[in-house]
Enzyme design. Structure first.
Site, PDB file in Angstrom:
ATOM      1  N   LYS A 212      43.061  39.974  42.129  1.00  0.00           N
ATOM      2  CA  LYS A 212      43.155  40.174  40.680  1.00  0.00           C
ATOM      3  C   LYS A 212      43.479  41.638  40.375  1.00  0.00           C
ATOM      4  O   LYS A 212      43.402  42.501  41.256  1.00  0.00           O
ATOM      5  CB  LYS A 212      41.831  39.732  40.030  1.00  0.00           C
ATOM      6  CG  LYS A 212      41.489  38.253  40.272  1.00  0.00           C
ATOM      7  CD  LYS A 212      40.219  37.854  39.526  1.00  0.00           C
ATOM      8  CE  LYS A 212      39.775  36.451  39.884  1.00  0.00           C
ATOM      9  NZ  LYS A 212      38.592  36.018  39.090  1.00  0.00           N
TER      10      LYS A 212
ATOM     11  N   TYR B 161      43.916  28.769  34.359  1.00  0.00           N
ATOM     12  CA  TYR B 161      42.521  28.664  33.920  1.00  0.00           C
ATOM     13  C   TYR B 161      42.357  27.581  32.853  1.00  0.00           C
ATOM     14  O   TYR B 161      41.576  27.753  31.923  1.00  0.00           O
ATOM     15  CB  TYR B 161      42.027  30.015  33.411  1.00  0.00           C
ATOM     16  CG  TYR B 161      41.741  31.017  34.527  1.00  0.00           C
ATOM     17  CD1 TYR B 161      40.809  30.734  35.523  1.00  0.00           C
ATOM     18  CD2 TYR B 161      42.383  32.249  34.574  1.00  0.00           C
ATOM     19  CE1 TYR B 161      40.541  31.643  36.540  1.00  0.00           C
ATOM     20  CE2 TYR B 161      42.113  33.169  35.592  1.00  0.00           C
ATOM     21  CZ  TYR B 161      41.194  32.853  36.569  1.00  0.00           C
ATOM     22  OH  TYR B 161      40.915  33.758  37.578  1.00  0.00           O
TER      23      TYR B 161
ATOM     24  N   ARG C 271      32.788  39.697  46.850  1.00  0.00           N
ATOM     25  CA  ARG C 271      32.293  40.071  45.524  1.00  0.00           C
ATOM     26  C   ARG C 271      30.955  40.797  45.634  1.00  0.00           C
ATOM     27  O   ARG C 271      30.687  41.756  44.900  1.00  0.00           O
ATOM     28  CB  ARG C 271      32.177  38.816  44.649  1.00  0.00           C
ATOM     29  CG  ARG C 271      33.549  38.224  44.281  1.00  0.00           C
ATOM     30  CD  ARG C 271      33.397  36.813  43.723  1.00  0.00           C
ATOM     31  NE  ARG C 271      34.653  36.280  43.183  1.00  0.00           N
ATOM     32  CZ  ARG C 271      34.792  35.039  42.736  1.00  0.00           C
ATOM     33  NH1 ARG C 271      33.752  34.199  42.772  1.00  0.00           N
ATOM     34  NH2 ARG C 271      35.954  34.613  42.269  1.00  0.00           N
TER      35      ARG C 271
ATOM     36  N   ASN D 251      35.801  40.384  39.353  1.00  0.00           N
ATOM     37  CA  ASN D 251      35.234  39.989  40.650  1.00  0.00           C
ATOM     38  C   ASN D 251      36.303  39.919  41.739  1.00  0.00           C
ATOM     39  O   ASN D 251      36.136  39.244  42.742  1.00  0.00           O
ATOM     40  CB  ASN D 251      34.468  38.671  40.507  1.00  0.00           C
ATOM     41  CG  ASN D 251      35.332  37.569  39.935  1.00  0.00           C
ATOM     42  OD1 ASN D 251      36.544  37.717  39.813  1.00  0.00           O
ATOM     43  ND2 ASN D 251      34.715  36.454  39.605  1.00  0.00           N
TER      44      ASN D 251
ATOM     45  N   HIS E  90      40.358  35.559  43.402  1.00  0.00           N
ATOM     46  CA  HIS E  90      40.253  34.132  43.079  1.00  0.00           C
ATOM     47  C   HIS E  90      40.480  33.325  44.345  1.00  0.00           C
ATOM     48  O   HIS E  90      41.327  33.676  45.160  1.00  0.00           O
ATOM     49  CB  HIS E  90      41.317  33.737  42.046  1.00  0.00           C
ATOM     50  CG  HIS E  90      41.460  32.248  41.894  1.00  0.00           C
ATOM     51  ND1 HIS E  90      40.638  31.507  41.071  1.00  0.00           N
ATOM     52  CD2 HIS E  90      42.289  31.353  42.498  1.00  0.00           C
ATOM     53  CE1 HIS E  90      40.979  30.218  41.171  1.00  0.00           C
ATOM     54  NE2 HIS E  90      41.979  30.103  42.033  1.00  0.00           N
TER      55      HIS E  90
ATOM     56  N   GLU F 159      47.173  24.731  41.971  1.00  0.00           N
ATOM     57  CA  GLU F 159      47.347  26.180  41.813  1.00  0.00           C
ATOM     58  C   GLU F 159      48.473  26.723  42.706  1.00  0.00           C
ATOM     59  O   GLU F 159      49.240  27.589  42.280  1.00  0.00           O
ATOM     60  CB  GLU F 159      46.029  26.896  42.151  1.00  0.00           C
ATOM     61  CG  GLU F 159      44.926  26.580  41.129  1.00  0.00           C
ATOM     62  CD  GLU F 159      43.555  27.090  41.567  1.00  0.00           C
ATOM     63  OE1 GLU F 159      43.464  27.725  42.652  1.00  0.00           O
ATOM     64  OE2 GLU F 159      42.584  26.853  40.834  1.00  0.00           O
TER      65      GLU F 159
HETATM   66  P1  ADP Z   1      35.148  31.346  39.971  1.00  0.00           P
HETATM   67  O1  ADP Z   1      36.292  32.341  39.962  1.00  0.00           O
HETATM   68  O2  ADP Z   1      34.011  31.825  40.839  1.00  0.00           O
HETATM   69  O3  ADP Z   1      35.572  29.927  40.275  1.00  0.00           O
HETATM   70  P2  ADP Z   1      34.841  30.500  37.186  1.00  0.00           P
HETATM   71  O4  ADP Z   1      35.811  29.385  37.458  1.00  0.00           O
HETATM   72  O5  ADP Z   1      33.537  30.137  36.571  1.00  0.00           O
HETATM   73  O6  ADP Z   1      34.540  31.375  38.484  1.00  0.00           O
HETATM   74  O7  ADP Z   1      35.531  31.557  36.193  1.00  0.00           O
HETATM   75  C1  ADP Z   1      36.858  31.965  36.402  1.00  0.00           C
HETATM   76  C2  ADP Z   1      36.930  33.476  36.249  1.00  0.00           C
HETATM   77  O8  ADP Z   1      36.650  33.834  34.899  1.00  0.00           O
HETATM   78  C3  ADP Z   1      35.893  34.248  37.078  1.00  0.00           C
HETATM   79  O9  ADP Z   1      36.306  34.462  38.403  1.00  0.00           O
HETATM   80  C4  ADP Z   1      35.763  35.530  36.289  1.00  0.00           C
HETATM   81  O10 ADP Z   1      36.818  36.456  36.580  1.00  0.00           O
HETATM   82  C5  ADP Z   1      35.914  35.053  34.850  1.00  0.00           C
HETATM   83  N1  ADP Z   1      34.632  34.757  34.183  1.00  0.00           N
HETATM   84  C6  ADP Z   1      33.684  33.866  34.561  1.00  0.00           C
HETATM   85  N2  ADP Z   1      32.668  33.843  33.695  1.00  0.00           N
HETATM   86  C7  ADP Z   1      32.982  34.738  32.719  1.00  0.00           C
HETATM   87  C8  ADP Z   1      32.330  35.172  31.517  1.00  0.00           C
HETATM   88  N3  ADP Z   1      31.156  34.651  31.117  1.00  0.00           N
HETATM   89  N4  ADP Z   1      32.941  36.116  30.771  1.00  0.00           N
HETATM   90  C9  ADP Z   1      34.142  36.616  31.141  1.00  0.00           C
HETATM   91  N5  ADP Z   1      34.806  36.260  32.245  1.00  0.00           N
HETATM   92  C10 ADP Z   1      34.241  35.325  33.031  1.00  0.00           C
END
Ligand code: ADP
Ligand code: MG
Length: 152
Positions: A9, A49, A102, A112, A115, A126
């Protein structure tokens, strides 16, 4: 063999952590079979997303992921989807275990760094968003016999 989509990212690129993150995947024995630097457009962000577009925090996520260059890659390996997710750690860098990417490099739930696809259907969807079939350079590496036994 499984394939997973990895995104380094914008925070990963800006913090100059690309090499260290890619090295971890290579060290683990995953094969990088496609890679490119690019910008994520708002349109691509909404497709990538899709499950989060309705969330109240989605606009900040879109601003983040479109805010600078990313590196997209496809990694291949046995159980690659789970292996990558385990290597990333929990979504929030504050909760991710030490030793995970992370957990070691992030103190944010949004920034973080990396992805990784969360399942086979997501991975297929994806990968197709970021790569054409002819951009994927699959093929046996000469190192393979020293990474795992022939029957694994
Ligand atoms: P992951 O990447 O671990 O699968 P998620 O699918 O829950 O996590 O979320 C996608 C991405 O959105 C996360 O990797 C993070 O960058 C961002 N994200 C997750 N939760 C939040 C939040 N509450 N506020 C802002 N950004 C978020
Ligand atoms: Mg997710």
């Amino acid at each position: 063999m499984e394939r997973s989509l990895i995104l380094l990212k914008p925070d990963c690129i800006q913090r100059r952590l690309m090499g260290r993150v890619i090295a971890r995947f290579e060290d683990k024995g995953l094969n990088i079979i496609a890679m490119k630097m690019m910008r994520v457009t708002p349109e691509l962000a909404k497709k990538h997303y899709a499950e989060h577009v309705q969330k109240e925090w989605y606009p900040t996520l879109e601003g983040f992921i479109t805010g600078g260059p990313i590196v997209a890659a496809v990694v291949e390996g046995l159980e690659a989807i789970r292996v990558v997710r385990d290597m990333l750690g929990a979504t929030s860098g504050l909760k991710a275990a030490a030793g995970t990417i992370r957990g070691d490099f992030s103190s944010s739930r949004q920034m973080n760094l990396v992805h990784g696809s969360d399942g086979p259907d997501a991975a297929a969807r994806e990968i197709a968003l970021y790569f054409r079939e002819d951009e994927i350079c699959a093929g046996e590496l000469t190192l393979r016999p020293w990474l795992r036994a022939a029957d694994e």
